[in-house]
Design an enzyme around this catalytic site. Structure first.
Site, PDB file in Angstrom:
ATOM      1  N   GLY A   1      18.212   2.903  13.916  1.00 49.50           N
ATOM      2  CA  GLY A   1      17.902   3.329  12.554  1.00 49.50           C
ATOM      3  C   GLY A   1      16.580   2.835  11.998  1.00 49.50           C
ATOM      4  O   GLY A   1      16.444   2.695  10.786  1.00 49.50           O
TER       5      GLY A   1
ATOM      6  N   ASP B   1      -7.113  -6.426  27.635  1.00 44.25           N
ATOM      7  CA  ASP B   1      -7.874  -6.991  28.748  1.00 44.25           C
ATOM      8  C   ASP B   1      -6.988  -7.397  29.919  1.00 44.25           C
ATOM      9  O   ASP B   1      -7.440  -7.393  31.067  1.00 44.25           O
ATOM     10  CB  ASP B   1      -8.732  -8.168  28.277  1.00 44.25           C
ATOM     11  CG  ASP B   1      -7.928  -9.321  27.696  1.00 44.25           C
ATOM     12  OD1 ASP B   1      -6.938  -9.061  26.997  1.00 44.25           O
ATOM     13  OD2 ASP B   1      -8.301 -10.485  27.929  1.00 44.25           O
TER      14      ASP B   1
ATOM     15  N   HIS C   1      -6.260 -16.928  24.786  1.00 47.06           N
ATOM     16  CA  HIS C   1      -6.039 -16.001  23.678  1.00 47.06           C
ATOM     17  C   HIS C   1      -4.755 -15.187  23.934  1.00 47.06           C
ATOM     18  O   HIS C   1      -4.274 -15.109  25.062  1.00 47.06           O
ATOM     19  CB  HIS C   1      -7.238 -15.071  23.501  1.00 47.06           C
ATOM     20  CG  HIS C   1      -7.414 -14.072  24.604  1.00 47.06           C
ATOM     21  ND1 HIS C   1      -7.844 -14.412  25.870  1.00 47.06           N
ATOM     22  CD2 HIS C   1      -7.209 -12.731  24.631  1.00 47.06           C
ATOM     23  CE1 HIS C   1      -7.896 -13.335  26.623  1.00 47.06           C
ATOM     24  NE2 HIS C   1      -7.518 -12.290  25.906  1.00 47.06           N
ATOM     25  N   HIS C   2      -4.239 -14.588  22.916  1.00 44.74           N
ATOM     26  CA  HIS C   2      -2.974 -13.838  22.966  1.00 44.74           C
ATOM     27  C   HIS C   2      -1.773 -14.730  23.267  1.00 44.74           C
ATOM     28  O   HIS C   2      -0.684 -14.225  23.578  1.00 44.74           O
ATOM     29  CB  HIS C   2      -3.008 -12.690  23.982  1.00 44.74           C
ATOM     30  CG  HIS C   2      -3.954 -11.585  23.645  1.00 44.74           C
ATOM     31  ND1 HIS C   2      -4.489 -11.409  22.398  1.00 44.74           N
ATOM     32  CD2 HIS C   2      -4.468 -10.582  24.428  1.00 44.74           C
ATOM     33  CE1 HIS C   2      -5.293 -10.353  22.412  1.00 44.74           C
ATOM     34  NE2 HIS C   2      -5.295  -9.828  23.628  1.00 44.74           N
TER      35      HIS C   2
ATOM     36  N   ASP D   1       8.742  11.107   3.387  1.00 42.82           N
ATOM     37  CA  ASP D   1       7.411  10.561   3.145  1.00 42.82           C
ATOM     38  C   ASP D   1       7.345   9.061   3.395  1.00 42.82           C
ATOM     39  O   ASP D   1       6.372   8.552   3.966  1.00 42.82           O
ATOM     40  CB  ASP D   1       6.941  10.891   1.723  1.00 42.82           C
ATOM     41  CG  ASP D   1       7.952  10.519   0.648  1.00 42.82           C
ATOM     42  OD1 ASP D   1       9.083  10.102   0.973  1.00 42.82           O
ATOM     43  OD2 ASP D   1       7.617  10.673  -0.547  1.00 42.82           O
TER      44      ASP D   1
ATOM     45  N   ASN E   1       9.324  13.175  -1.585  1.00 43.31           N
ATOM     46  CA  ASN E   1      10.099  12.875  -2.797  1.00 43.31           C
ATOM     47  C   ASN E   1       9.764  11.484  -3.330  1.00 43.31           C
ATOM     48  O   ASN E   1      10.602  10.814  -3.931  1.00 43.31           O
ATOM     49  CB  ASN E   1      11.603  13.040  -2.548  1.00 43.31           C
ATOM     50  CG  ASN E   1      12.069  12.285  -1.304  1.00 43.31           C
ATOM     51  OD1 ASN E   1      11.349  11.449  -0.774  1.00 43.31           O
ATOM     52  ND2 ASN E   1      13.274  12.589  -0.858  1.00 43.31           N
TER      53      ASN E   1
ATOM     54  N   GLU F   1       1.121  -0.390  19.678  1.00 44.87           N
ATOM     55  CA  GLU F   1       2.177  -0.638  20.659  1.00 44.87           C
ATOM     56  C   GLU F   1       3.559  -0.246  20.165  1.00 44.87           C
ATOM     57  O   GLU F   1       4.396   0.220  20.951  1.00 44.87           O
ATOM     58  CB  GLU F   1       2.174  -2.115  21.073  1.00 44.87           C
ATOM     59  CG  GLU F   1       0.973  -2.534  21.901  1.00 44.87           C
ATOM     60  CD  GLU F   1      -0.221  -2.976  21.073  1.00 44.87           C
ATOM     61  OE1 GLU F   1      -1.240  -3.406  21.664  1.00 44.87           O
ATOM     62  OE2 GLU F   1      -0.135  -2.896  19.819  1.00 44.87           O
TER      63      GLU F   1
ATOM     64  N   GLU G   1      17.400   4.675   0.194  1.00 42.75           N
ATOM     65  CA  GLU G   1      17.522   3.355  -0.436  1.00 42.75           C
ATOM     66  C   GLU G   1      17.863   3.496  -1.916  1.00 42.75           C
ATOM     67  O   GLU G   1      18.645   2.703  -2.461  1.00 42.75           O
ATOM     68  CB  GLU G   1      16.222   2.566  -0.268  1.00 42.75           C
ATOM     69  CG  GLU G   1      15.673   2.520   1.137  1.00 42.75           C
ATOM     70  CD  GLU G   1      16.534   1.705   2.083  1.00 42.75           C
ATOM     71  OE1 GLU G   1      17.578   1.182   1.669  1.00 42.75           O
ATOM     72  OE2 GLU G   1      16.161   1.599   3.267  1.00 42.75           O
TER      73      GLU G   1
ATOM     74  N   GLY H   1       9.228   8.500  -2.175  1.00 46.37           N
ATOM     75  CA  GLY H   1       9.764   7.198  -1.803  1.00 46.37           C
ATOM     76  C   GLY H   1      10.997   7.259  -0.941  1.00 46.37           C
ATOM     77  O   GLY H   1      11.292   8.266  -0.290  1.00 46.37           O
TER      78      GLY H   1
END
Length: 561
Positions: free
Chosen positions: A410, A27, A113-114, A437, A464, A50, A470, A466
């Site tokens: 990253g 708005d 608001h916001h 994925d 794969n 965003e 990691e 996941g």
């Protein structure tokens, strides 16, 4: 001339090269969007949220030289902040616009608001300030000066800027200059340029083992063409940091390879660290592009060329535009000049595809050389942080490849929205995205924007189960590195039942070859899902993961078995 604040803003952006403002309506910015609807040569393009819009503006800036982002106050600005910080980290000019509450409401500290409902309307701008080169509140008294100042800073510093425009200000009439915005970099100080050139020429003339080492700022500061011509005419070998992949031709006879301290091949490391004349482009060493801070450049031999400064060993030359210095340095050498400086240089090699049967399950060792073969000159290749970026980093890419990766920031999930933005900026080029994925699930909804605009990229998704990067750091068998099993190949049709994008699946090398043959001959976009073992990884990742664990957790910390 008489114009409005909003019209002046969008005219300036258009003059700077922006034809798409990417963002989300709210708005407090609908007034600006109404003005944008009435402008010629520039339009609004909506994203799904965003954060994705900020990533898309980043991708747009990489191809167009500047990107523009539109959000609304508070919730929109803070949602985009991670992407704005990423653009700062990666040295990219993103012009961020936040629609703010009406001026009377903020001046009288209304609880809106916001906001935090405490009457404080400085906190959002202050939140933006550490991640931009300027964050400024616009009104009718400062609009001309501050918009031009922010735009100059964005382009000259190659960093994001953020402006807030109150919703009751954008339609106010102001007196604005009728001269176009000047995007040029201020020229060099003549005396400093001449002195720097003489010093550089003297060092180069006496050099026996010159070399060039590029980092990402070579692209950001318009140095690539000058470096290419200099290397060719003077016969100077060149290497790249991992953060500068494919900025100079990886197939040229002068290409040494990738330098990353102790993580380099021995001959590349020796050539760079023993150079008696080494051109650099403001390298920024982090743990992943320096072999855990083992890079050792020969300080006295370094000629560092930046946007508006040149250093020669310990000597600084302020006010020297790097591209101007290179243009003059190139003129030192006759066209088509050759030297013997490359006679004893190592030959850069790309890993060859491992032998095997067509019916074998897909492996990373064979996958990435095969994908490198599929690429064409002039492609835009976007590689997600982790498996895809590491897998492609060891491959030599075709000439004029634009390689996009968020090597320093990253943030996973960056690349799908960046693909959307890059294709808005350069729709004439073939785009390929390589993404895992886990990363895809963070920003998957932006696939709908790609389809909505009938963009036709080639998306290669590594399924794969996941976060493989990691897993190789820690938690190889832990469920915290797993992700939900999506039926990825159906997503294009779920997002758009009428899409022309085709889905393909491959779990063996034979199926991969068949899919790539169909994609090569198709005029439509492609969504290629590759099934790989969750514990398989490129060789570089298998080395990277344990080194990260050593760095992060210390000698008494946890490790994979």
């Amino acid at each position: 001339m008489q114009t409005t604040v909003g019209e002046f803003l969008f005219t300036r952006l258009r003059q700077a090269g922006v034809t798409e403002v990417i963002g989300m309506p709210g708005d407090f910015n609908l007034n600006l969007l109404e003005q944008l609807e009435d402008m010629d040569g520039i339009r609004f393009v909506g994203a799904c949220n965003e954060l994705n819009a900020a990533y898309a503006a980043d991708g747009y800036a990489r191809r167009r030289g500047i990107g523009a982002l539109m959000t609304t106050y508070g919730v929109g600005e803070l949602s985009a902040l991670c992407g704005i910080a990423g653009a700062n980290s990666e040295h990219l000019p993103v012009f961020s616009i936040g629609g703010a509450p009406p001026l009377f409401a903020t001046q009288n500290r209304f609880r809106l608001h916001h906001s935090l409902a405490d009457g404080d309307f400085d906190n959002m701008l202050l939140s933006m300030a550490p991640f931009t080169v300027t964050a400024v509140h616009i009104d009718s008294t400062n609009a001309v000066e501050e918009i031009d100042r922010a735009l100059h800073l964005c382009l000259r510093k190659q960093r994001p800027v953020h402006i807030q425009i109150p919703s009751d200000v954008s339609h106010l009439k102001i007196e604005a200059p009728d001269t176009p915005f000047d995007v040029r970099m201020p020229a060099s100080d003549p005396e400093r340029l001449a002195a720097a050139l003489a010093h550089v020429q003297e060092k180069l003339a006496s050099a026996k083992r010159p070399a060039i080492l590029t980092d990402m700022d070579a692209d950001r500061h318009d140095l690539i063409e000058g470096l290419r011509v200099l290397a060719d005419r003077a016969g100077i070998p060149y290497a790249q940091l991992p953060t500068a992949k494919a900025l100079l031709d990886e197939n040229g006879p002068l290409f040494l390879g990738t330098y990353a301290g102790e993580a380099s091949f021995a001959d590349v490391r020796e050539r760079i660290e023993s150079a008696d004349f080494l051109i650099t482009t403001s390298p920024r060493f982090i743990e992943s592009n320096s072999g855990n801070f083992t890079a050792q450049l020969p300080f006295e031999s370094v000629v560092d060329i930046r946007n508006h400064r040149v250093t020669v060993g310990p000597d600084y030359y302020e006010g020297v535009v790097g591209s101007e210095l290179l243009a003059l340095l190139v003129d030192t050498f006759p066209e088509h000049s050759t030297t013997d400086t490359a006679a004893d240089m190592p030959t850069a090699v790309s890993p060859q595809q491992e032998p095997g049967n067509a019916s074998d399950s897909l492996t990373h060792a064979r996958l990435w050389p095969r994908m490198a073969e599929f690429l064409r000159p002039d492609d835009v290749v976007i590689a997600e942080a982790g498996t895809s970026n590491i897998g492609l980093s060891s491959q030599r890419l075709p000439s004029n490849t634009a390689y996009v990766a968020s090597n320093i920031w990253g943030a996973i999930g960056y690349t799908l929205p960046a693909l959307f933005g890059s294709m808005l900026a350069a729709p004439e080029r073939r785009h390929l995205l390589f993404i895992g994925d886990g990363s895809f699930q963070l920003t998957a909804q932006e696939l709908s924007s790609i389809l909505r605009h009938d963009q036709r990229p080639i998306i290669v998704l590594i399924d794969n189960a996941g976060y493989t990067i990691e897993r190789w750091i820690l938690g190889m068998d832990r469920t915290y590195n797993d992700v939900a099993a999506w039926d990825y190949g159906r997503l294009p049709q779920i997002f758009d039942a009428e899409t022309t994008m085709r889905s393909y699946h491959a779990s063996t090398h034979e199926e991969l070859d068949d899919a790539l043959a169909h994609i090569e001959s198709s005029e439509y976009g492609a969504f290629l899902v590759l099934q790989l073992d969750p514990k398989d990884a490129p060789a570089g990742l298998k080395a990277f993961g344990p080194s990260v664990a050593d760095f992060d957790y210390g000698p008494t910390g946890p490790r994979n078995p």
